[in-house]
Every structure is written in structure tokens, then in C-alpha cells.
Design a protein around this motif. Structure first.
Motif, PDB file in Angstrom:
ATOM      1  N   TYR A 224       0.842  -1.202   0.000  1.00 12.59           N
ATOM      2  CA  TYR A 224       0.000   0.000   0.000  1.00 12.59           C
ATOM      3  C   TYR A 224       0.878   1.254   0.000  1.00 12.59           C
ATOM      4  O   TYR A 224       1.949   1.280   0.617  1.00 12.59           O
ATOM      5  N   ASN A 225       0.384   2.305  -0.614  1.00 12.88           N
ATOM      6  CA  ASN A 225       0.972   3.630  -0.478  1.00 12.88           C
ATOM      7  C   ASN A 225       0.311   4.328   0.716  1.00 12.88           C
ATOM      8  O   ASN A 225      -0.889   4.161   0.956  1.00 12.88           O
ATOM      9  N   ILE A 226       1.066   5.125   1.450  1.00 12.65           N
ATOM     10  CA  ILE A 226       0.567   5.756   2.669  1.00 12.65           C
ATOM     11  C   ILE A 226       0.992   7.214   2.731  1.00 12.65           C
ATOM     12  O   ILE A 226       1.841   7.672   1.966  1.00 12.65           O
ATOM     13  N   LEU A 262     -10.160  11.136  10.307  1.00 16.67           N
ATOM     14  CA  LEU A 262      -9.773   9.729  10.414  1.00 16.67           C
ATOM     15  C   LEU A 262     -10.304   8.830   9.304  1.00 16.67           C
ATOM     16  O   LEU A 262      -9.918   7.659   9.232  1.00 16.67           O
ATOM     17  N   GLY A 263     -11.153   9.331   8.454  1.00 17.93           N
ATOM     18  CA  GLY A 263     -11.671   8.488   7.388  1.00 17.93           C
ATOM     19  C   GLY A 263     -12.581   7.397   7.932  1.00 17.93           C
ATOM     20  O   GLY A 263     -13.242   7.559   8.959  1.00 17.93           O
ATOM     21  N   GLU A 287      -8.792  13.070   2.559  1.00 11.14           N
ATOM     22  CA  GLU A 287      -7.932  13.782   1.614  1.00 11.14           C
ATOM     23  C   GLU A 287      -7.019  12.785   0.907  1.00 11.14           C
ATOM     24  O   GLU A 287      -5.827  12.680   1.209  1.00 11.14           O
ATOM     25  N   PRO A 288      -7.556  12.018  -0.041  1.00  9.26           N
ATOM     26  CA  PRO A 288      -6.731  10.990  -0.699  1.00  9.26           C
ATOM     27  C   PRO A 288      -5.517  11.553  -1.422  1.00  9.26           C
ATOM     28  O   PRO A 288      -4.530  10.842  -1.617  1.00  9.26           O
ATOM     29  N   GLU A 289      -5.571  12.837  -1.773  1.00 11.84           N
ATOM     30  CA  GLU A 289      -4.420  13.449  -2.449  1.00 11.84           C
ATOM     31  C   GLU A 289      -3.223  13.598  -1.516  1.00 11.84           C
ATOM     32  O   GLU A 289      -2.095  13.846  -1.973  1.00 11.84           O
ATOM     33  N   MET A 302      -4.049   6.205   5.105  1.00  8.76           N
ATOM     34  CA  MET A 302      -4.260   5.349   3.939  1.00  8.76           C
ATOM     35  C   MET A 302      -5.533   5.800   3.234  1.00  8.76           C
ATOM     36  O   MET A 302      -6.401   6.437   3.841  1.00  8.76           O
ATOM     37  N   ARG A 303      -5.620   5.481   1.957  1.00  7.42           N
ATOM     38  CA  ARG A 303      -6.887   5.708   1.267  1.00  7.42           C
ATOM     39  C   ARG A 303      -7.963   4.883   1.958  1.00  7.42           C
ATOM     40  O   ARG A 303      -7.707   3.790   2.438  1.00  7.42           O
ATOM     41  N   ASN A 304      -9.173   5.388   1.985  1.00 11.91           N
ATOM     42  CA  ASN A 304     -10.233   4.695   2.704  1.00 11.91           C
ATOM     43  C   ASN A 304     -10.431   3.263   2.218  1.00 11.91           C
ATOM     44  O   ASN A 304     -10.585   2.344   3.024  1.00 11.91           O
TER      45      ASN A 304
END
Length: 325
Positions: A224-226, A262-263, A287-289, A302-304
Motif C-alpha cells: 500500500y501507499n501511505i 480519520l476516514g 484527503e486521498p491526495e 491510507m486511502r479509505n
């Protein structure tokens, strides 16, 4: 008047008109100029022959001068990838793994790609290529009830519930997804054979590469990207997950509130060394960006959709998390 006097008078008149026009025209109109625009900021500087020193100084000036598109932000961009030339063995394994994946031989492809990782520098471009293929294979098997020798298998006994065997290895939600059991249902039947990914889960995160690895029995399962904390606020060391929450609130703001950062999921981090918790965790984001940047208050973002998947994989039994610089 003689006719030639007229020509003399006309010539004199034309000369006089020409001298008058010359005096009233702006002088800069009468000077030669280049066709390209003049740089106003250099107009007061004396012309000089460029030297090695002046060229270096100009290069440094251009390097650190913000462009029109530059933004003043605390986010430090982005996912750091190492440009490293991998061994020929890596290229061979990557090719084999890709071909097996395309043929639908997913377990074999996974095993070959795991070998490929051993022949490349972690987090290099090549390593990430193999890691992404591994992730695609495992997610496909997980979501589509695809048979796999790497899955655990359980035959339901009389009186058992999903919780009885899922809790130590994964989560009820993961078992439901892996076996096409509706999320709103927990009904299982005696002698029903359920398969799922389970075992010893572990998380490794790299701050400098904005990356998180989910390991299963010591091997990469998902990449995963974080995002991480600004000003190097994200701690490093060994932790365990000491609590998980769906749709969390934050500082009095309920889930879904614009101020809640916190998503969709929250997983609290506690230090293994002394059991302390300073409020850090792994969570989603609105804020996924910001993924791939240092912009949080110290937590791992992390992305949701990614944090929800991770949340489903790992059980509630103190999964180890290692955070490295």
C-alpha cells in the motif's frame, strides 16, 4: 516667377518638414532594437562575459526559485522510489510471474514473484512492480473465492459460528468476502467448507518511501501507499495494534463530519517496549491526495478503500507493526 524657382521652393519645403519630424519623434524609435522582448530585471546590470562561476550561481538560483505553479504547503511530496538496476534474475522472474498470472496460474505466479523480490532492492521501481503484481493476485483470489493452496480451510462443525475459527486467523468480514457470504449474514452450515487467507499477519511501514507492507507468514501479501506525519512526527519502532474501530469519531466530531480526519477506519498503535500509546494509529483519510506526502499530525494515513481492506484482513489480536525511517 520662373518655373525653376518653383522646384527650388518645393525642395526647401520638403527639407524643412523632414527636420521637424526628426525633432518630434522619440529618440528610442530611431535606435535599432532586437525583435525579442527586453528583460527589465537585467536592464540595470552591466553586461559581462559568462564565467563558470556565474553559470553555477545562475543554476542554483533557478533550482531554488519557485515557479508560478509552486505551492506553499507542509506536504512533502512524494513516494520515494529508488532507481536501482535489478539483477537479470529479477527480470527473468518478473517475466515468468507475469506470464503465469496472465494464464490464471495464480499460486505459481505468486511464488515466482516472491522470488523476484529477493533479486531487487526493496522499494526500487522494479521491486514495486513485483509487489503490485503480488497484491493484484492476492486481492483477486480474496475477493473472487478463487481456490488457492495458500488459503486455510475449515469445515464447519455443529454449533460453530464464524467467530469460533475466524478470530485467531483473520476477521469474520474477510471470511464472508472470501466465501461469497453476504455481509449482512453470518449463517453457515454444518460440513460447509470455508477457505480464507489466515495465519501470522505482520505490518511493516517505511516513512521515507511512504509505503506499507502487509505480510502473511513472513511473505509480502499486500503493498500500500501511505501518508505520514509532517515534520517527522510519525514515530518509528515496534508497535502492536491494540484496538480497531469502524467509522471512528475524532475529538468530538462524529464520523462523516468535515472536521473528522480519520476516514472510515481507525487502528490504534501501542508501543511493544512499554505498552504506552501517544494517540498514534493507522487510519483512513478524507484527503486521498495527501497519500504519498508528509501531512498528517503523526499517524499513518491510507486511502479509505485501502484501510478498509487492511482492517478486514488482520484479526484483533495484537498484530505487530514495525515503522522504519
Amino acid at each position: 516667377m520662373y518655373w525653376y524657382y518653383k522646384y527650388i521652393l518645393v525642395a526647401a519645403a520638403l527639407i524643412g518638414i523632414g527636420l521637424g519630424v526628426y525633432k518630434v519623434l522619440p529618440q528610442e524609435w530611431l535606435k535599432s532594437s532586437p525583435s525579442s522582448p527586453v528583460e527589465d530585471n537585467d536592464s540595470q546590470e552591466p553586461a559581462q562575459t559568462p564565467t563558470l562561476e556565474s553559470n553555477q550561481a545562475r543554476t542554483e538560483k533557478e533550482k531554488y526559485t519557485p515557479t508560478a505553479s509552486s505551492k506553499n504547503t507542509n506536504a512533502v511530496k512524494t513516494i520515494n522510489k529508488k532507481t536501482v538496476v535489478s539483477s537479470p534474475k529479477f527480470s527473468e522472474k518478473l517475466k515468468q510471474g507475469t506470464e503465469l498470472k496472465n494464464k490464471g496460474m495464480l499460486d505459481s505466479a505468486y511464488n515466482i514473484l516472491i522470488e523476484a523480490l529477493e533479486h531487487s532492492e526493496p522499494y526500487s521501481d522494479d521491486w514495486i512492480k513485483a509487489a503490485q503484481l503480488i497484491s493484484e493476485i492476492n486481492v483477486y483470489i480474496y475477493k473472487n473465492a478463487v481456490p488457492s493452496k495458500r488459503k486455510q480451510s475449515h469445515t464447519v462443525k455443529s454449533g460453530q459460528s464464524l467467530w469460533d475459527f475466524a478470530a485467531e486467523n483473520t476477521t469474520i468480514r474477510a471470511v464472508q468476502i472470501s466465501n461469497k457470504i453476504p455481509i449482512e449474514s453470518s449463517v453457515i452450515h454444518v460440513n460447509q467448507v470455508l477457505t480464507f487467507f489466515g495465519g501470522q499477519w505482520e505490518i511493516k511501514a517505511s516513512k521515507s518511501h511512504y509505503a506499507l507492507q502487509l505480510l502473511l507468514d513472513g511473505k509480502l501479501f499486500r503493498f500500500y501507499n501511505i501518508g505520514i506525519g509532517k515534520d517527522n512526527r510519525t514515530p518509528f519502532g515496534e508497535f502492536f495494534i491494540s484496538g480497531k474501530k469502524r467509522e471512528p469519531s475524532w475529538k468530538g466530531y462524529p464520523f462523516g463530519h468535515p472536521e473528522n480526519v480519520l476516514g472510515t477506519r481507525w487502528m490504534r498503535l501501542t508501543k511493544i517496549s512499554d505498552g504506552s500509546n501517544e494517540g498514534y494509529g493507522i487510519h483512513g483519510t478524507s484527503e486521498p491526495e495527501s497519500i504519498g506526502t508528509a501531512s498528517s499530525l503523526g499517524c499513518i494515513r491510507m486511502r479509505n478503500e485501502d484501510v478498509e481492506e487492511l482492517f478486514n484482513f488482520i484479526p484483533d489480536n495484537k498484530i505487530k507493526v514495525t515503522i522504519e525511517d
